[in-house]
Motif scaffolding. Structure first.
Motif, PDB file in Angstrom:
ATOM      1  N   GLN A   1      15.123  30.087  62.405  1.00 14.03           N
ATOM      2  CA  GLN A   1      15.363  28.956  63.293  1.00 14.03           C
ATOM      3  C   GLN A   1      16.169  29.390  64.512  1.00 14.03           C
ATOM      4  OE1 GLN A   1      17.436  26.250  60.639  1.00 14.03           O
ATOM      5  NE2 GLN A   1      19.423  27.152  61.060  1.00 14.03           N
ATOM      6  N   ASP A   2      16.034  28.685  65.591  1.00 12.55           N
ATOM      7  CA  ASP A   2      16.820  28.960  66.791  1.00 12.55           C
ATOM      8  C   ASP A   2      18.286  28.657  66.515  1.00 12.55           C
ATOM      9  OD1 ASP A   2      14.517  29.618  68.163  1.00 12.55           O
ATOM     10  OD2 ASP A   2      14.252  27.596  68.987  1.00 12.55           O
ATOM     11  N   GLY A   3      19.141  29.546  66.967  1.00 16.63           N
ATOM     12  CA  GLY A   3      20.575  29.294  66.856  1.00 16.63           C
ATOM     13  C   GLY A   3      21.241  29.814  65.618  1.00 16.63           C
ATOM     14  N   GLY A   4      20.474  30.352  64.676  1.00 14.03           N
ATOM     15  CA  GLY A   4      21.087  30.897  63.471  1.00 14.03           C
ATOM     16  C   GLY A   4      21.796  29.834  62.665  1.00 14.03           C
ATOM     17  N   GLY A   5      23.052  30.097  62.307  1.00 17.52           N
ATOM     18  CA  GLY A   5      23.801  29.141  61.515  1.00 17.52           C
ATOM     19  C   GLY A   5      25.140  29.724  61.100  1.00 17.52           C
ATOM     20  N   SER A   6      25.891  28.949  60.364  1.00 12.81           N
ATOM     21  CA  SER A   6      27.209  29.374  59.892  1.00 12.81           C
ATOM     22  C   SER A   6      27.312  29.126  58.393  1.00 12.81           C
ATOM     23  CB  SER A   6      28.316  28.601  60.615  1.00 12.81           C
ATOM     24  OG  SER A   6      29.592  28.985  60.134  1.00 12.81           O
ATOM     25  N   ILE A   7      27.774  30.132  57.671  1.00 13.92           N
ATOM     26  CA  ILE A   7      27.927  30.039  56.224  1.00 13.92           C
ATOM     27  C   ILE A   7      29.382  30.317  55.870  1.00 13.92           C
ATOM     28  CG2 ILE A   7      27.205  30.970  53.985  1.00 13.92           C
ATOM     29  CD1 ILE A   7      24.575  31.832  55.334  1.00 13.92           C
ATOM     30  N   ILE A   8      29.924  29.496  55.000  1.00 13.74           N
ATOM     31  CA  ILE A   8      31.292  29.686  54.518  1.00 13.74           C
ATOM     32  C   ILE A   8      31.247  29.786  52.999  1.00 13.74           C
ATOM     33  CG2 ILE A   8      33.634  28.773  54.436  1.00 13.74           C
ATOM     34  CD1 ILE A   8      31.234  27.290  56.958  1.00 13.74           C
ATOM     35  N   ASN A   9      31.759  30.884  52.473  1.00 11.76           N
ATOM     36  CA  ASN A   9      31.866  31.072  51.026  1.00 11.76           C
ATOM     37  C   ASN A   9      33.262  30.684  50.566  1.00 11.76           C
ATOM     38  OD1 ASN A   9      29.239  32.230  50.877  1.00 11.76           O
ATOM     39  ND2 ASN A   9      30.072  34.215  51.482  1.00 11.76           N
ATOM     40  N   VAL A  10      33.386  30.303  49.316  1.00 14.83           N
ATOM     41  CA  VAL A  10      34.711  30.002  48.794  1.00 14.83           C
ATOM     42  C   VAL A  10      35.175  31.160  47.917  1.00 14.83           C
ATOM     43  CG1 VAL A  10      33.943  28.685  46.740  1.00 14.83           C
ATOM     44  CG2 VAL A  10      36.187  28.243  47.736  1.00 14.83           C
ATOM     45  N   SER A  11      36.270  31.772  48.338  1.00 13.41           N
ATOM     46  CA  SER A  11      36.952  32.771  47.522  1.00 13.41           C
ATOM     47  C   SER A  11      38.215  32.089  46.961  1.00 13.41           C
ATOM     48  CB  SER A  11      37.275  34.025  48.345  1.00 13.41           C
ATOM     49  OG  SER A  11      37.931  34.988  47.544  1.00 13.41           O
ATOM     50  N   SER A  12      39.318  32.766  47.005  1.00 12.30           N
ATOM     51  CA  SER A  12      40.583  32.243  46.491  1.00 12.30           C
ATOM     52  C   SER A  12      41.694  33.138  46.997  1.00 12.30           C
ATOM     53  CB  SER A  12      40.570  32.246  44.953  1.00 12.30           C
ATOM     54  OG  SER A  12      41.876  32.069  44.428  1.00 12.30           O
ATOM     55  N   VAL A  13      42.894  32.603  47.020  1.00  7.01           N
ATOM     56  CA  VAL A  13      44.030  33.465  47.310  1.00  7.01           C
ATOM     57  C   VAL A  13      44.069  34.628  46.316  1.00  7.01           C
ATOM     58  CG1 VAL A  13      45.675  32.167  45.896  1.00  7.01           C
ATOM     59  CG2 VAL A  13      46.491  33.437  47.879  1.00  7.01           C
ATOM     60  N   TYR A  14      43.542  34.401  45.108  1.00  4.18           N
ATOM     61  CA  TYR A  14      43.495  35.479  44.121  1.00  4.18           C
ATOM     62  C   TYR A  14      42.234  36.326  44.251  1.00  4.18           C
ATOM     63  CZ  TYR A  14      47.718  33.473  42.335  1.00  4.18           C
ATOM     64  OH  TYR A  14      49.010  33.019  42.240  1.00  4.18           O
ATOM     65  N   GLY A  15      41.514  36.147  45.358  1.00  2.00           N
ATOM     66  CA  GLY A  15      40.525  37.115  45.784  1.00  2.00           C
ATOM     67  C   GLY A  15      41.131  38.147  46.719  1.00  2.00           C
ATOM     68  N   LEU A  16      42.442  37.996  46.988  1.00  2.30           N
ATOM     69  CA  LEU A  16      43.157  38.892  47.892  1.00  2.30           C
ATOM     70  C   LEU A  16      44.273  39.656  47.197  1.00  2.30           C
ATOM     71  CD1 LEU A  16      43.400  36.355  50.865  1.00  2.30           C
ATOM     72  CD2 LEU A  16      41.723  38.186  50.571  1.00  2.30           C
ATOM     73  N   VAL A  17      44.675  39.181  46.026  1.00  2.99           N
ATOM     74  CA  VAL A  17      45.716  39.850  45.227  1.00  2.99           C
ATOM     75  C   VAL A  17      45.302  39.766  43.759  1.00  2.99           C
ATOM     76  CG1 VAL A  17      47.581  39.343  46.846  1.00  2.99           C
ATOM     77  CG2 VAL A  17      47.073  37.723  45.010  1.00  2.99           C
ATOM     78  N   GLY A  18      46.095  40.371  42.895  1.00  2.00           N
ATOM     79  CA  GLY A  18      45.840  40.273  41.464  1.00  2.00           C
ATOM     80  C   GLY A  18      46.637  39.153  40.819  1.00  2.00           C
ATOM     81  N   TYR A  19      46.289  38.875  39.564  1.00  4.49           N
ATOM     82  CA  TYR A  19      47.024  37.866  38.795  1.00  4.49           C
ATOM     83  C   TYR A  19      46.884  38.245  37.329  1.00  4.49           C
ATOM     84  CZ  TYR A  19      48.999  33.296  37.610  1.00  4.49           C
ATOM     85  OH  TYR A  19      49.816  32.302  37.152  1.00  4.49           O
ATOM     86  N   PRO A  20      47.990  38.442  36.608  1.00  8.85           N
ATOM     87  CA  PRO A  20      47.902  38.893  35.223  1.00  8.85           C
ATOM     88  C   PRO A  20      47.232  37.877  34.318  1.00  8.85           C
ATOM     89  CG  PRO A  20      50.159  38.250  35.756  1.00  8.85           C
ATOM     90  CD  PRO A  20      49.394  38.242  37.044  1.00  8.85           C
ATOM     91  N   GLY A  21      46.321  38.358  33.479  1.00  6.63           N
ATOM     92  CA  GLY A  21      45.648  37.492  32.528  1.00  6.63           C
ATOM     93  C   GLY A  21      44.460  36.742  33.090  1.00  6.63           C
ATOM     94  N   PHE A  22      44.082  37.033  34.329  1.00  7.73           N
ATOM     95  CA  PHE A  22      43.017  36.285  34.990  1.00  7.73           C
ATOM     96  C   PHE A  22      42.027  37.237  35.645  1.00  7.73           C
ATOM     97  CE2 PHE A  22      43.211  31.677  36.874  1.00  7.73           C
ATOM     98  CZ  PHE A  22      42.148  31.312  36.055  1.00  7.73           C
ATOM     99  N   ALA A  23      41.749  38.349  34.959  1.00  4.86           N
ATOM    100  CA  ALA A  23      40.966  39.427  35.573  1.00  4.86           C
ATOM    101  C   ALA A  23      39.577  38.988  35.991  1.00  4.86           C
ATOM    102  CB  ALA A  23      40.868  40.612  34.617  1.00  4.86           C
ATOM    103  N   LEU A  24      38.919  38.177  35.178  1.00  6.97           N
ATOM    104  CA  LEU A  24      37.556  37.780  35.508  1.00  6.97           C
ATOM    105  C   LEU A  24      37.521  36.918  36.757  1.00  6.97           C
ATOM    106  CD1 LEU A  24      36.073  37.044  31.968  1.00  6.97           C
ATOM    107  CD2 LEU A  24      35.669  39.032  33.430  1.00  6.97           C
ATOM    108  N   TYR A  25      38.381  35.937  36.842  1.00  2.40           N
ATOM    109  CA  TYR A  25      38.422  35.089  38.022  1.00  2.40           C
ATOM    110  C   TYR A  25      38.799  35.904  39.255  1.00  2.40           C
ATOM    111  CZ  TYR A  25      39.702  31.253  41.147  1.00  2.40           C
ATOM    112  OH  TYR A  25      39.780  30.396  42.216  1.00  2.40           O
ATOM    113  N   VAL A  26      39.859  36.691  39.138  1.00  2.00           N
ATOM    114  CA  VAL A  26      40.313  37.513  40.255  1.00  2.00           C
ATOM    115  C   VAL A  26      39.206  38.464  40.716  1.00  2.00           C
ATOM    116  CG1 VAL A  26      41.909  39.380  40.880  1.00  2.00           C
ATOM    117  CG2 VAL A  26      42.762  37.343  39.697  1.00  2.00           C
ATOM    118  N   GLY A  27      38.561  39.119  39.754  1.00  3.86           N
ATOM    119  CA  GLY A  27      37.488  40.043  40.107  1.00  3.86           C
ATOM    120  C   GLY A  27      36.328  39.354  40.793  1.00  3.86           C
TER     121      GLY A  27
END
Length: 256
Positions: free
Chosen positions: A130-156
């Motif tokens: 399509q003309d103009g392309g578009g914009s996509i926003i994904n949802v990560s988390s603050v814990y997509g930027l650091v680690g968190y003990p006991g939450f490896a699957l979510y963090v990963g």
């Protein structure tokens, strides 16, 4: 200028719902995806009352055919796809590394990672033509930027979303498709209520946040709208932390 067409996955609760309503108030055409027909139909009625046009498509982002149908229905109904917010996600099960199982891995990664990849795949397919392309926003988390003990699957899984966002931005740039991510910190949603479990824990979290409180979903929605708009026309491949100052140096692990 015609009203933008906005697609939101995981739209029936929390941040997704708040974002759908925010776009509707601005008169957008909003396509909402989720797994529950009754809640989806009710949300569409609410979107219309708020001033937008709405369409609900039942879809589970873990399944390619359902995501394809979601995107195709959006384009068939409204003629194009301008903005997509890939918000569907799960916190998974809080457990130490020794408690990880095939089932808990699949439950978390199939939604948070595979679901994001499948959504991008079909959104790119629509936007590239399509003309103009578009914009996509994904949802990560603050814990997509650091680690968190006991939450490896979510963090990963949320770290994976950050990496996928960067790669998708590079692939989309020549097609006029911008791809960014938001990384919310503690936000008062149903997921937050489940993850914290009690008012005592939530009070402890508030006590270590620089702003003294968790976010509300409307604050995250506003950032999504900004990234999806022409005001962010030269921003791509970035992850915007919406954490109330948490990563500026406040303790990450409240004593609870």
């Amino acid at each position: 200028m015609s009203a933008p067409v906005v697609l939101i996955t995981g739209a029936l609760t929390g941040i997704g719902r708040a974002t759908a309503l925010a776009y509707a108030r601005d008169g957008a055409n909003v396509v909402v995806g989720g797994r529950h027909q009754d809640k989806g139909d009710a949300l569409v009625e609410e979107l219309r009352r708020e001033g937008g046009q709405g369409l609900f498509v039942k879809a589970d982002v873990r399944h390619d055919a359902e995501v394809r149908n979601l995107v195709d229905r959006a384009v068939e109904h409204f003629g194009r796809l301008d903005v997509a917010f890939n918000n569907a996600g799960t916190e998974g099960k809080l457990a130490p590394l020794t408690g990880v199982t095939d089932e808990t891995y699949e439950n978390t990664f199939d939604t948070n990672v595979k679901g994001t990849l499948l959504s991008l795949k079909h959104e790119f397919r629509a936007m590239q033509t399509q003309d103009g392309g578009g914009s996509i926003i994904n949802v990560s988390s603050v814990y997509g930027l650091v680690g968190y003990p006991g939450f490896a699957l979510y963090v990963g899984s949320k770290h994976a979303v950050v990496g996928i966002t960067k790669t998708a931005a590079l692939e989309g740039a020549r097609h006029g498709i911008r791809v960014n991510a938001v990384a919310p910190g503690y936000t008062r949603t149903e997921m937050y209520e489940r993850a914290t479990g009690s008012d005592a824990v939530r009070d402890a979290v508030d006590s270590v946040l620089p702003m003294g409180r968790a976010a509300v979903p409307d604050e995250i929605a506003a950032a999504v709208q900004y990234l999806g708009s022409d005001k962010a026309s030269y921003i791509t491949g970035r992850t915007l932390a919406l954490d109330g100052g948490l990563l500026a140096g406040a303790p990450l692990f409240p004593n609870t």
